[in-house]
Design a protein around this motif. Structure first.
Motif, short mmCIF file in Angstrom:
data_model
loop_
_atom_site.label_atom_id
_atom_site.label_comp_id
_atom_site.label_asym_id
_atom_site.label_seq_id
_atom_site.Cartn_x
_atom_site.Cartn_y
_atom_site.Cartn_z
N ASN A 232 0.82 -1.22 0.00
CA ASN A 232 0.00 0.00 0.00
C ASN A 232 0.86 1.27 0.00
OD1 ASN A 232 -2.43 1.29 -0.18
ND2 ASN A 232 -2.79 1.35 2.03
N ILE A 233 1.97 1.21 -0.72
CA ILE A 233 2.83 2.40 -0.86
C ILE A 233 2.69 2.92 -2.29
CG2 ILE A 233 5.21 3.27 -0.82
CD1 ILE A 233 5.86 1.17 1.31
N PRO A 234 2.14 4.13 -2.44
CA PRO A 234 2.00 4.68 -3.79
C PRO A 234 3.31 5.28 -4.27
CG PRO A 234 1.06 6.19 -2.18
CD PRO A 234 1.62 5.03 -1.40
N SER A 235 3.39 5.49 -5.56
CA SER A 235 4.60 6.11 -6.12
C SER A 235 4.19 7.01 -7.28
CB SER A 235 5.57 5.03 -6.60
OG SER A 235 4.93 4.18 -7.53
N ILE A 236 5.11 7.85 -7.68
CA ILE A 236 4.85 8.70 -8.85
C ILE A 236 6.01 8.61 -9.83
CG2 ILE A 236 5.72 10.81 -7.66
CD1 ILE A 236 3.54 12.33 -9.41
N LEU A 237 5.64 8.43 -11.09
CA LEU A 237 6.62 8.42 -12.18
C LEU A 237 6.57 9.80 -12.82
CD1 LEU A 237 5.80 4.98 -13.76
CD2 LEU A 237 8.10 5.81 -13.39
N PHE A 238 7.69 10.48 -12.86
CA PHE A 238 7.68 11.85 -13.38
C PHE A 238 8.92 12.12 -14.22
CE2 PHE A 238 10.96 13.80 -10.74
CZ PHE A 238 11.06 12.90 -9.68
N ASN A 239 8.90 13.27 -14.89
CA ASN A 239 10.00 13.62 -15.78
C ASN A 239 11.08 14.38 -15.00
OD1 ASN A 239 11.70 14.46 -17.82
ND2 ASN A 239 10.02 14.83 -19.26
N ALA A 240 12.21 13.72 -14.77
CA ALA A 240 13.28 14.35 -13.98
C ALA A 240 14.18 15.21 -14.85
CB ALA A 240 14.09 13.29 -13.24
N THR A 241 13.91 15.27 -16.16
CA THR A 241 14.71 16.17 -17.01
C THR A 241 14.11 17.58 -16.96
OG1 THR A 241 13.52 15.90 -19.10
CG2 THR A 241 15.20 14.25 -18.61
N LYS A 242 12.90 17.70 -16.46
CA LYS A 242 12.25 19.02 -16.36
C LYS A 242 12.81 19.78 -15.16
CE LYS A 242 8.78 18.73 -19.56
NZ LYS A 242 7.45 18.16 -19.71
#
Ligand code: ATP
Ligand code: MG
Length: 263
Positions: A232-242
């Motif tokens: 029950n641990i959520p995560s976020i995938l995001f753009n680290a080049t921004k």
């Protein structure tokens, strides 16, 4: 940083993908200016957060690990395992040096020296080392690596696998995985804002545009969905080049990306 009931600062786990800090289409080519920019953002975020913030950093192997691991997986030769490890350590050294130059105390934890596996069963001896670093106010920095495996001799462990293990072990309150994409995109190129474990079974996600021996985006989403369903641990995938996304993640500002959560 969010308050914990017992006033113990929660752990943030952040992975910076090899697709961000290296050119994955090349071999052993780092994006030094990206490493520097991200180090500066981490330094800034940590200086603005309340004391006791605890961050565990993981980075991918990018072009310092995947092409070399591909050679190893073909030859199964210890020499090629060593080349892979030495190469990814080079990238790790750049990350550590850059963080230190920005005033962030960081220490490498090389999985090869801290993890033994037996097939899929992984015996991590890494926890104590991470624990100590955190207690000392040092940011532990792990990376995708070659590890000893009781069955296979050596095995490749991805930064993504380490993220999931660490997040579970330390009951992370926030998990972020940065790549060169705005998140997981659908067939039309639009970012999927939320993915649940049930969705994953119905989805067909691509691997990587470049050499990636650990399954690229598909395996990443699968692993993070497992983290959501099992712990029950959520995560976020995001753009680290921004420019400011790493900062936003660390200081809890709204961050655009794909959230992977249990419901
Ligand atoms: N549906 C998808 N949405 C987003 N990215 C996708 C998708 N399918 C495939 N990809 C690829 O996944 C890549 C990101 O995963 P990849 O494993 O290559 O990067 P990484 O995890 O940052 O690198 P490393 O494994 O070295 O840390 C993107 O660059 C993109 O080419
Ligand atoms: Mg990858």
């Amino acid at each position: 940083m969010k308050e914990h009931p017992d006033d113990v600062a929660g752990i943030y786990v952040l992975k910076i993908g090899g697709s961000v800090i290296s050119e994955k289409g090349a071999e052993r080519r780092a994006r030094k200016e990206e490493i520097r920019r991200i180090s500066e953002k981490i330094a800034l975020a940590l200086s603005t957060a309340r004391a006791g913030k605890k961050l565990i950093l993981v980075h991918g192997a990018g072009s310092y690990g995947h092409p070399q691991a591909k050679v190893y997986l073909k030859s199964r030769d210890a020499k090629d395992a060593l080349i892979t490890h030495e190469s990814v350590k080079e990238l790790n050294k750049m990350v550590i040096s850059s963080l230190m130059e920005c005033g962030v105390n960081a220490m490498p934890i090389h999985p090869l020296s801290a993890v033994v596996s037996k097939g899929l069963e992984i015996k991590y001896k890494i926890k104590e080392q991470i624990d100590m670093a955190l207690k000392m106010g040092i940011i532990p920095v792990l990376h995708g690596d070659v590890i000893f495996d009781e069955k296979e001799g050596f095995r490749i462990i991805s930064g993504d696998q380490l993220v999931v293990y660490i997040a579970k072990e330390f009951k992370a309150i926030k998990v972020g995985v940065g790549t060169d994409m705005d998140g997981v995109v659908n067939d039309n190129g639009a970012v999927i804002r939320k993915i649940t474990p049930e969705d994953v079974e119905k989805m067909s996600i691509g691997g990587s545009a470049h050499v990636d021996v650990t399954g690229g985006m598909r395996e990443k989403v699968y692993l993070l969905a497992k983290l959501a369903s099992e712990s029950n641990i959520p995560s976020i995938l995001f753009n680290a080049t921004k420019e400011s996304n790493v900062y936003k993640f660390l200081v809890d500002e709204t961050l655009f990306g794909t959230v992977i959560s249990s419901s």
